[in-house]
Design a protein around this motif. Structure first.
Motif, PDB file in Angstrom:
ATOM      1  N   TRP A  33       0.839  -1.210   0.000  1.00 45.26           N
ATOM      2  CA  TRP A  33       0.000   0.000   0.000  1.00 45.26           C
ATOM      3  C   TRP A  33       0.870   1.255   0.000  1.00 45.26           C
ATOM      4  O   TRP A  33       0.568   2.227  -0.696  1.00 45.26           O
ATOM      5  N   THR A  34       1.940   1.241   0.767  1.00 44.45           N
ATOM      6  CA  THR A  34       2.842   2.396   0.811  1.00 44.45           C
ATOM      7  C   THR A  34       3.437   2.675  -0.561  1.00 44.45           C
ATOM      8  O   THR A  34       3.556   3.830  -0.989  1.00 44.45           O
ATOM      9  N   SER A  35       3.797   1.613  -1.259  1.00 48.10           N
ATOM     10  CA  SER A  35       4.363   1.784  -2.596  1.00 48.10           C
ATOM     11  C   SER A  35       3.345   2.378  -3.560  1.00 48.10           C
ATOM     12  O   SER A  35       3.675   3.262  -4.364  1.00 48.10           O
ATOM     13  N   GLN A  36       2.107   1.912  -3.477  1.00 48.36           N
ATOM     14  CA  GLN A  36       1.088   2.349  -4.423  1.00 48.36           C
ATOM     15  C   GLN A  36       0.509   3.721  -4.092  1.00 48.36           C
ATOM     16  O   GLN A  36      -0.071   4.370  -4.967  1.00 48.36           O
ATOM     17  N   PHE A  73      -7.574  14.688  -3.599  1.00 48.99           N
ATOM     18  CA  PHE A  73      -8.487  13.606  -3.976  1.00 48.99           C
ATOM     19  C   PHE A  73      -7.742  12.276  -4.043  1.00 48.99           C
ATOM     20  O   PHE A  73      -8.253  11.234  -3.604  1.00 48.99           O
ATOM     21  N   TYR A  74      -6.535  12.319  -4.569  1.00 52.92           N
ATOM     22  CA  TYR A  74      -5.718  11.104  -4.615  1.00 52.92           C
ATOM     23  C   TYR A  74      -5.396  10.613  -3.201  1.00 52.92           C
ATOM     24  O   TYR A  74      -5.452   9.407  -2.921  1.00 52.92           O
ATOM     25  N   CYS A  75      -5.062  11.533  -2.306  1.00 50.47           N
ATOM     26  CA  CYS A  75      -4.771  11.155  -0.917  1.00 50.47           C
ATOM     27  C   CYS A  75      -6.001  10.544  -0.255  1.00 50.47           C
ATOM     28  O   CYS A  75      -5.894   9.575   0.511  1.00 50.47           O
ATOM     29  N   PHE A  76      -7.169  11.108  -0.561  1.00 46.61           N
ATOM     30  CA  PHE A  76      -8.411  10.553  -0.011  1.00 46.61           C
ATOM     31  C   PHE A  76      -8.627   9.122  -0.494  1.00 46.61           C
ATOM     32  O   PHE A  76      -8.972   8.231   0.290  1.00 46.61           O
ATOM     33  N   LEU A  77      -8.415   8.894  -1.783  1.00 51.85           N
ATOM     34  CA  LEU A  77      -8.577   7.541  -2.318  1.00 51.85           C
ATOM     35  C   LEU A  77      -7.571   6.573  -1.694  1.00 51.85           C
ATOM     36  O   LEU A  77      -7.900   5.413  -1.416  1.00 51.85           O
ATOM     37  N   SER A  78      -6.359   7.059  -1.461  1.00 52.45           N
ATOM     38  CA  SER A  78      -5.340   6.200  -0.850  1.00 52.45           C
ATOM     39  C   SER A  78      -5.729   5.820   0.573  1.00 52.45           C
ATOM     40  O   SER A  78      -5.600   4.658   0.980  1.00 52.45           O
ATOM     41  N   VAL A 104      -6.544  23.628  -8.896  1.00 53.90           N
ATOM     42  CA  VAL A 104      -6.823  22.340  -9.538  1.00 53.90           C
ATOM     43  C   VAL A 104      -5.788  21.301  -9.116  1.00 53.90           C
ATOM     44  O   VAL A 104      -6.118  20.142  -8.832  1.00 53.90           O
ATOM     45  N   ARG A 105      -4.550  21.746  -9.074  1.00 51.03           N
ATOM     46  CA  ARG A 105      -3.471  20.814  -8.714  1.00 51.03           C
ATOM     47  C   ARG A 105      -3.689  20.224  -7.326  1.00 51.03           C
ATOM     48  O   ARG A 105      -3.608  19.004  -7.135  1.00 51.03           O
ATOM     49  N   TRP A 106      -3.973  21.071  -6.355  1.00 51.25           N
ATOM     50  CA  TRP A 106      -4.131  20.578  -4.991  1.00 51.25           C
ATOM     51  C   TRP A 106      -5.427  19.800  -4.813  1.00 51.25           C
ATOM     52  O   TRP A 106      -5.498  18.894  -3.975  1.00 51.25           O
ATOM     53  N   CYS A 107      -6.436  20.115  -5.602  1.00 51.46           N
ATOM     54  CA  CYS A 107      -7.662  19.304  -5.560  1.00 51.46           C
ATOM     55  C   CYS A 107      -7.378  17.881  -6.039  1.00 51.46           C
ATOM     56  O   CYS A 107      -7.856  16.905  -5.446  1.00 51.46           O
ATOM     57  N   VAL A 108      -6.592  17.773  -7.102  1.00 52.66           N
ATOM     58  CA  VAL A 108      -6.232  16.444  -7.616  1.00 52.66           C
ATOM     59  C   VAL A 108      -5.405  15.682  -6.584  1.00 52.66           C
ATOM     60  O   VAL A 108      -5.646  14.489  -6.320  1.00 52.66           O
ATOM     61  N   LEU A 147       5.283  11.239  -8.702  1.00 53.85           N
ATOM     62  CA  LEU A 147       4.733  11.232 -10.059  1.00 53.85           C
ATOM     63  C   LEU A 147       3.519  12.148 -10.154  1.00 53.85           C
ATOM     64  O   LEU A 147       3.352  12.884 -11.141  1.00 53.85           O
ATOM     65  N   LEU A 148       2.684  12.140  -9.135  1.00 48.02           N
ATOM     66  CA  LEU A 148       1.491  12.982  -9.142  1.00 48.02           C
ATOM     67  C   LEU A 148       1.859  14.467  -9.082  1.00 48.02           C
ATOM     68  O   LEU A 148       1.269  15.296  -9.790  1.00 48.02           O
ATOM     69  N   PHE A 149       2.831  14.807  -8.252  1.00 47.32           N
ATOM     70  CA  PHE A 149       3.275  16.201  -8.168  1.00 47.32           C
ATOM     71  C   PHE A 149       3.860  16.662  -9.504  1.00 47.32           C
ATOM     72  O   PHE A 149       3.632  17.799  -9.935  1.00 47.32           O
TER      73      PHE A 149
END
Length: 227
Positions: free
Chosen positions: A177-180, A206-211, A199-203, A187-189
């Protein structure tokens, strides 16, 4: 009359002492009965293992067949022999210098760990706060899966019962999970670098929320493993 009472005092003390000893013995018996009524499966397994090791001390260095292993380690029907006996943490570490059916897994996970530790930090940027954060994310992302899996394969034959095995399995999955999740932040940054700040920080959020949601689902799934 007073003299008679003084003569009886030693006898009375002995009677009181005897009664006190009886009460202590009775209390200890009651506590043992209560403890006997609450049996911990892991403790029972551990006691059986310790008893077997006392009766057969040679078994500590002898590789076993799959039928000799406890049920939670009989998950691979295709590997029939070469199993390490249940051991203490120190025994598991010592077994790394013995050839068995986990040797390849241990070696192939240890090599990347040392390679990453001694080579990767030298090629990462550390000259700004954002890049330092991303560098640590990158190291965590590439190192944690190897560490988690290494710990799992090294200590999977711990003599602490199924609970310890399932904890090791969860550590292994946590490394993935840590790797993914954390490992993908650089890469996301980089991908969102040219987007507007909002927009950048929303993305990213949102990614952190999904993680974190994935971690929550993983934790719920882990409860099933320990049953």
């Amino acid at each position: 009359m007073l003299l008679g009472c003084q003569e009886d005092q030693p006898r009375l003390r002995n009677v009181c002492d005897n009664e006190a000893d009886k009460l202590k013995v009775s209390k200890n018996d009651d506590e043992e009965k209560e403890e006997g009524g609450k049996k911990d499966p892991d403790m029972e397994i551990k006691k059986e293992i310790e008893q077997d090791q006392k009766e057969n001390p040679v078994i500590n260095n002898k590789l076993l067949c799959v039928k000799d292993m406890p049920p939670h380690l009989q998950f691979n029907p295709h590997i029939l022999e070469g199993y390490r006996p249940l051991q203490s943490p120190l025994g598991c570490i010592r077994s790394a210098f013995q050839w068995h059916n986990e040797s390849v897994n241990i070696i192939t996970h240890a090599i990347p760990i040392f390679y990453i530790i001694f080579t990767v930090p030298d090629v990462l940027p550390w000259h700004s706060k954002e890049l330092t954060f991303l560098a640590w994310c990158h190291i965590a992302g590439i190192l944690c899966p190897w560490l988690g899996s290494f710990a799992y394969h090294m200590f999977m034959n711990l003599n602490y019962g199924p609970t310890a095995y399932y904890i090791l399995l969860q550590i292994d999955m946590l490394g993935i999970w840590t790797s993914q999740s954390i490992g993908a932040l650089p890469l996301l940054f980089a991908t969102t670098k040219c987007l507007p700040s909002v927009v950048r920080w929303c993305v990213i959020l949102f990614y952190c929320f999904l993680s974190l949601w994935g971690l929550y689902k993983f934790a719920k799934q882990s409860e099933i493993w320990s049953e």
